[in-house]
Design a protein around this motif. Structure first.
Motif, PDB file in Angstrom:
ATOM      1  N   UNK A  50       0.843  -1.189   0.000  1.00 17.29           N
ATOM      2  CA  UNK A  50       0.000   0.000   0.000  1.00 17.29           C
ATOM      3  C   UNK A  50       0.880   1.242   0.000  1.00 17.29           C
ATOM      4  N   UNK A  51       0.243   2.372  -0.188  1.00 20.27           N
ATOM      5  CA  UNK A  51       0.954   3.644  -0.254  1.00 20.27           C
ATOM      6  C   UNK A  51       0.570   4.516   0.924  1.00 20.27           C
ATOM      7  N   UNK A  52       1.515   5.368   1.350  1.00 20.83           N
ATOM      8  CA  UNK A  52       1.152   6.411   2.303  1.00 20.83           C
ATOM      9  C   UNK A  52       1.839   7.701   1.887  1.00 20.83           C
ATOM     10  N   UNK A  53       1.369   8.787   2.448  1.00 21.58           N
ATOM     11  CA  UNK A  53       1.699  10.102   1.887  1.00 21.58           C
ATOM     12  C   UNK A  53       2.151  11.073   2.977  1.00 21.58           C
ATOM     13  N   UNK A  54       3.389  10.891   3.475  1.00 21.82           N
ATOM     14  CA  UNK A  54       3.853  11.755   4.569  1.00 21.82           C
ATOM     15  C   UNK A  54       4.042  13.200   4.133  1.00 21.82           C
ATOM     16  N   UNK A  55       3.727  14.128   5.027  1.00 20.28           N
ATOM     17  CA  UNK A  55       3.963  15.551   4.809  1.00 20.28           C
ATOM     18  C   UNK A  55       4.543  16.132   6.085  1.00 20.28           C
ATOM     19  N   UNK A  56       5.226  17.263   5.953  1.00 22.02           N
ATOM     20  CA  UNK A  56       5.767  17.928   7.136  1.00 22.02           C
ATOM     21  C   UNK A  56       5.425  19.407   7.099  1.00 22.02           C
ATOM     22  N   UNK A  57       5.608  20.085   8.249  1.00 25.27           N
ATOM     23  CA  UNK A  57       5.329  21.511   8.360  1.00 25.27           C
ATOM     24  C   UNK A  57       6.273  22.294   7.458  1.00 25.27           C
ATOM     25  N   UNK A  58       5.781  23.429   6.940  1.00 24.36           N
ATOM     26  CA  UNK A  58       6.651  24.323   6.169  1.00 24.36           C
ATOM     27  C   UNK A  58       7.719  24.914   7.076  1.00 24.36           C
ATOM     28  N   UNK A  59       7.312  25.270   8.288  1.00 25.97           N
ATOM     29  CA  UNK A  59       8.238  25.881   9.239  1.00 25.97           C
ATOM     30  C   UNK A  59       8.921  24.768  10.034  1.00 25.97           C
ATOM     31  N   UNK A  60      10.084  24.342   9.560  1.00 31.78           N
ATOM     32  CA  UNK A  60      10.729  23.174  10.166  1.00 31.78           C
ATOM     33  C   UNK A  60      11.289  23.483  11.556  1.00 31.78           C
ATOM     34  N   UNK A  61      11.650  24.755  11.814  1.00 32.03           N
ATOM     35  CA  UNK A  61      12.162  25.111  13.145  1.00 32.03           C
ATOM     36  C   UNK A  61      11.053  24.982  14.184  1.00 32.03           C
ATOM     37  N   UNK A  62       9.895  25.535  13.877  1.00 34.03           N
ATOM     38  CA  UNK A  62       8.760  25.428  14.801  1.00 34.03           C
ATOM     39  C   UNK A  62       8.333  23.976  14.939  1.00 34.03           C
TER      40      UNK A  62
END
Ligand SMILES: [Zn+2]
Length: 71
Positions: A50-62
């Motif tokens: 199966x597939x999954x779709x990780x994303x992260x915050x734009x503001x990596x410091x915060x």
């Protein structure tokens, strides 16, 4: 930007696998305001791939700050 090793999919929440919440700090991501980490394909020992779709915050410091308090 250094690419971090993604956590094992089994350690993530459904919201994180669907790209609704940050993969690191679990913050709910506003639509369009996150970084796509790319489609991930998982091949479990049993069952179908199966597939999954990780994303992260734009503001990596915060994000890192939130992650530090979270863990
Ligand atoms: Zn985050």
């Amino acid at each position: 930007m250094p690419v971090r090793q993604l956590p094992p999919v089994n350690d993530t929440l459904e919201q994180q696998q669907r790209g609704w919440a940050c993969i690191w700090c679990r913050t709910w991501l506003p639509v369009g305001l996150s970084t796509d980490l790319g489609q991930q394909r998982v091949i479990p020992e049993t069952g179908a791939a199966y597939l999954w779709f990780p994303r992260e915050c734009l503001n990596t410091a915060a994000c890192a700050e939130r992650e530090a308090t979270f863990r």
